[in-house]
Write an enzyme that holds these catalytic residues in place. Structure first.
Site, short mmCIF file in Angstrom:
data_model
loop_
_atom_site.label_atom_id
_atom_site.label_comp_id
_atom_site.label_asym_id
_atom_site.label_seq_id
_atom_site.Cartn_x
_atom_site.Cartn_y
_atom_site.Cartn_z
N GLU A 128 0.42 -1.49 -0.45
CA GLU A 128 -0.09 0.16 -0.15
C GLU A 128 1.34 1.10 0.13
O GLU A 128 1.85 1.66 0.67
CB GLU A 128 -0.87 0.11 1.51
CG GLU A 128 -2.09 -1.27 1.37
CD GLU A 128 -2.56 -0.68 -0.13
OE1 GLU A 128 -3.31 0.22 0.14
OE2 GLU A 128 -3.31 -1.44 -0.65
N VAL A 184 -12.34 3.10 -14.04
CA VAL A 184 -12.91 2.14 -12.89
C VAL A 184 -13.10 2.57 -11.68
O VAL A 184 -11.53 2.45 -11.71
CB VAL A 184 -12.36 0.30 -13.27
CG1 VAL A 184 -13.44 -0.76 -12.23
CG2 VAL A 184 -12.81 -0.38 -15.11
N ARG A 194 -6.44 12.16 -8.44
CA ARG A 194 -7.32 11.32 -9.27
C ARG A 194 -9.09 11.82 -9.34
O ARG A 194 -8.76 12.10 -10.95
CB ARG A 194 -7.43 10.51 -9.21
CG ARG A 194 -7.67 9.97 -7.67
CD ARG A 194 -7.79 8.03 -7.77
NE ARG A 194 -9.00 7.42 -6.94
CZ ARG A 194 -9.13 6.47 -6.51
NH1 ARG A 194 -8.52 5.78 -7.96
NH2 ARG A 194 -9.60 6.04 -6.23
N ASN A 238 -4.90 6.21 -6.05
CA ASN A 238 -5.50 6.96 -5.38
C ASN A 238 -4.86 8.00 -3.93
O ASN A 238 -4.90 8.45 -4.07
CB ASN A 238 -6.44 5.64 -5.37
CG ASN A 238 -4.84 4.70 -3.73
OD1 ASN A 238 -3.74 5.03 -3.59
ND2 ASN A 238 -5.80 3.53 -3.70
N GLU A 247 -1.77 -2.51 -9.73
CA GLU A 247 -2.45 -2.90 -11.29
C GLU A 247 -3.17 -2.11 -12.10
O GLU A 247 -3.65 -2.38 -13.23
CB GLU A 247 -3.14 -4.36 -10.64
CG GLU A 247 -4.53 -3.67 -10.19
CD GLU A 247 -4.27 -2.46 -9.08
OE1 GLU A 247 -3.55 -2.88 -7.98
OE2 GLU A 247 -5.19 -2.28 -8.90
N LYS A 248 -3.50 -0.80 -11.83
CA LYS A 248 -4.40 0.09 -12.33
C LYS A 248 -4.00 0.29 -14.33
O LYS A 248 -3.86 0.73 -14.20
CB LYS A 248 -4.72 0.79 -11.36
CG LYS A 248 -5.63 1.19 -10.58
CD LYS A 248 -5.50 2.54 -9.63
CE LYS A 248 -6.13 2.36 -8.60
NZ LYS A 248 -6.04 1.27 -7.92
#
Ligand code: NAG
Ligand code: NAG
Ligand code: NAG
Ligand code: NAG
Length: 352
Positions: A128, A184, A194, A238, A247-248
């Site tokens: 994270e 997404v 964002r 984020n 993974e975005k």
């Protein structure tokens, strides 16, 4: 002294200098080769061929997975690397992994009352970004190694990486893209950078939004096929943190075959980690209007769009999603990991 005898003297000293350089550079080359061929393998051989036992103290995010059998060998061809979540093996474990999320509730969750043998390594693990790693300071002075997506972690386990060698995926600007920009998002928070970019960008161009936030969740099966209908995907992290590329980017955009518009770490970080010429970084634009104009231009220009897929000829992308694969990596890196390291200021490292 005539000019004639002077000239050969200069020539002679030039030749001497050249020779000296030649000798110096070849001895440098010799020593670096020597280091590569002799010292490195010797170092490997010195590492005892023994089993490494890795104890996972908590299941990350409380979700368990099967560790029975020789998983590192079966799944990833990594031998002598044994994973367990059986905390009764604590005293004999070579390495103990602590996933941060579960530790943040307090030090009492650590086996501080138990005998920790002198050669046991404790690893602080988090995938994270810093904003999600709370209460780290209480863990100062306990851990020997860090494990995270960061390049400077002792055990670096990114969400994905770029490797040399084309993947042979022939990309054409698929004629059938019905959506310009897709996104997404499950945990939308208005205060995030964002969110501001999204709110502003959607005034200029349509954005197809999926995910829990928009009450249009996508199943794992539908995720990539849905995204692949778009020209561009908003790979918006984020949180904007050092090396934090999730993974975005690696899955949602690259695996779907869509050009990512990225917001996260600096352009230099993406340049170092993502395939060359594979992304559009929002910092390249003065405004979201400029970005919108650019996206429309590229979508309408097949050649320009295909430029973003050139890298498939020379590079490919590997994603990491399996905790077991990450844990087995410890054994691969084990011989090179630092001895006697202690993170006295783990909080400082995490926030840096
Ligand atoms: C390593 O583990 C294997 C499988 O459990 C076992 O057969 C072998 O004896 C172990 N080797 C050492 C050196 O402990
Ligand atoms: C941080 O630690 C304090 C005290 O140890 C605890 O009360 C609090 O719940 C912790 N925060 C989180 C997010 O776990
Ligand atoms: C293009 O999209 C339409 C509607 O989504 C679909 O029916 C058609 O099969 C697609 N064609 C190709 C070549 O993928
Ligand atoms: C690991 O860190 C601890 C401090 O918590 C230290 O006492 C110990 O010597 C370190 N172990 C190794 C093997 O470096």
């Amino acid at each position: 002294m005539s000019h004639r005898s002077f000239t050969p003297l200069i020539c002679g000293s030039r030749v001497f200098l050249l020779l000296l350089l030649l000798v110096l550079s070849s001895s440098l080359l010799y020593f670096s080769l020597l280091e590569q061929t002799l010292f490195q393998p010797k170092y490997h051989q010195d590492v005892p061929q023994r089993n490494i036992s890795i104890l996972l103290w908590h299941w990350p995010f409380g979700r368990s997975f099967r560790l029975r059998g020789d998983k590192c060998l079966e799944k990833y061809n990594i031998s002598r690397c044994f994973l367990t979540a059986n905390t009764s093996t604590f005293s004999s474990a070579d390495v103990v992994i602590f996933h941060h999320q579960e530790l943040s509730r307090g030090r009492s969750l650590l086996p501080l009352h138990r005998d920790r043998h002198a050669s046991q390594y404790w690893v602080w693990l988090s995938m994270e970004p810093p904003v999600n790693n709370l209460n780290v300071s209480q863990l100062n002075g306990l851990f020997n190694w860090t494990m995270s997506y960061r390049r400077d972690a002792d055990i670096s386990v990114p969400y994905g990486k770029t490797v040399l060698g084309g993947d042979g995926r022939a990309f054409t600007a698929a004629p059938n893209r019905s959506c310009l920009v897709g996104w997404v998002v499950s945990r939308y928070q208005p205060q995030q950078a964002r969110a501001a970019v999204y709110q502003s960008l959607k005034k200029s161009i349509p954005i197809q939004v999926y995910g829990r936030w928009n009450k249009k969740p996508l199943s794992n099966k539908k995720l990539l096929p849905t995204i692949s209908k778009c020209f561009f995907y908003l790979s918006f992290e984020n949180s904007e943190a050092t090396d934090y590329i999730s993974e975005k980017l690696w899955r949602n955009a690259f695996q779907a075959g869509v050009v990512p518009v990225v917001l996260g770490p600096s352009r230099a970080t993406y340049e170092a980690l993502a395939p060359p010429g594979s992304f559009i970084h929002i910092s390249d634009f003065r405004s979201t209007e400029d970005l919108a104009v650019y996206l429309k231009l590229v979508a309408a220009d097949r050649k320009a769009y295909e430029q973003y897929f050139q890298w498939h000829h020379t590079h490919r992308v590997k994603t990491y999603t399996d905790w077991i694969e990450r844990l087995c990596q410890i054994c691969v890196q084990y011989p090179h990991l630092p001895a006697n390291r202690v993170y006295d200021d783990l909080e400082g490292w995490v926030q840096s």
